[in-house]
Design an enzyme around this catalytic site. Structure first.
Site, PDB file in Angstrom:
ATOM      1  CG  HIS A 230      52.129 -30.895 -63.487  1.00  0.00           C
ATOM      2  ND1 HIS A 230      52.956 -31.952 -63.208  1.00  0.00           N
ATOM      3  CD2 HIS A 230      50.961 -31.167 -62.849  1.00  0.00           C
ATOM      4  CE1 HIS A 230      52.333 -32.832 -62.450  1.00  0.00           C
ATOM      5  NE2 HIS A 230      51.113 -32.383 -62.212  1.00  0.00           N
ATOM      6  NE  ARG A 231      55.105 -26.991 -70.447  1.00  0.00           N
ATOM      7  CZ  ARG A 231      55.519 -25.994 -71.217  1.00  0.00           C
ATOM      8  NH1 ARG A 231      55.172 -25.958 -72.503  1.00  0.00           N
ATOM      9  NH2 ARG A 231      56.260 -25.015 -70.720  1.00  0.00           N
TER      10      ARG A 231
END
Length: 269
Positions: free
Chosen positions: A242-243
């Site tokens: 999700h980064r």
């Protein structure tokens, strides 16, 4: 000053009692040491070398990567019809669903290059890859191994099937070298032969996404004149970092995958 009021690095004053920062997770309680034989008969078996390495890497990846898993379905009715027809016609190597999945993944990576990428060691730069090397998880007597098929964009379904068969046999019989498991851009983990309806695969760092697939299911769809049309549907489970990737990216990626898997002509060759 109250103990629950944070102090910013800019105004904190060093004191003799100041301690160096701890490693992430080092303040967790120690793992419980239990004599299980107190409760009944037990047997102890050492983990294999591959299992130990896998445990280390998977623990690191799960703790350090903020995982999200997106679920979707792909209608592969036409693809399965074509695949079975080719096998019946006498393909040199039996075609499974995996070579088609690899071809579809490559095309989706071309459309969404942020999935064909890795964060560098600093975590501040995204390295976009111009090659397409796909890892495929293989269950072996040694443990889980992930051989990497290189330059998948340049190979046909039949070529990928032959290479996948050869490397999978080697993985199960002899194991693989680190070179044969390095350099992947994206990994596919298929549990189709075992069953299931979905799962949460762990991202294979330094990759930023992994695709999990389970057993194809027969599902009803609305057909002509509101009739029932039974379709073969493949569950897709996409885990991502999700980064680098957000939910909208993941939804677009799996939608494109489903579109490709539903269009046989896009995967032939």
């Amino acid at each position: 000053m109250s103990a629950d009021v944070p102090v910013s690095a800019g105004n904190a004053k060093p004191t003799a009692a100041a301690q160096p920062p701890t490693t992430f997770g080092s303040d967790l309680p120690v793992w419980p040491q239990v004599d299980f034989s107190e409760f009944g008969e037990v047997e102890s078996r050492p983990l294999s070398r591959v299992q130990k390495l896998t445990a280390q890497y998977m623990s690191r990846n799960w703790v350090m990567i903020p995982h999200v898993t997106h679920q979707d379905d792909a209608d592969i009715t036409a693809l399965e019809h074509q695949r079975k027809a080719r096998n019946a016609a006498g393909e040199a190597v039996k075609l499974t669903l995996l070579p088609y999945l690899i071809k579809a993944v490559v095309e989706a990576l071309k459309a969404f290059p942020q999935f064909n990428a890795s964060l560098d060691g600093s975590g501040k730069n995204l390295v976009l890859k111009k090659y397409f090397h796909i890892g495929v998880a293989v269950d072996t007597r040694f443990g889980l191994l992930v051989p990497v098929l290189r330059d998948c964009d340049r190979k046909s379904v039949a070529e990928l099937a032959a290479e996948l068969q050869a490397i999978s046999l080697k993985a199960r019989d002899k194991g693989l070298s680190m070179a044969e498991m390095s350099g992947g851009c994206f990994t596919i983990s298929s549990l189709g032969s075992f069953g299931g309806t979905g799962f949460t695969p762990i991202v294979n760092a330094p990759e930023v996404a992994i695709l999990g697939v389970t057993r194809t299911q027969e599902k009803p769809r609305r057909g002509a004149d509101d009739g029932i049309d039974w379709r073969q549907v493949l569950p897709l489970s996409l885990s991502y970092d999700h980064r680098v990737i957000n939910g909208a990216d993941a939804a677009r990626f799996t939608a494109r995958l489903a579109e490709l898997l539903g269009t046989v002509e896009a995967l032939e060759g």
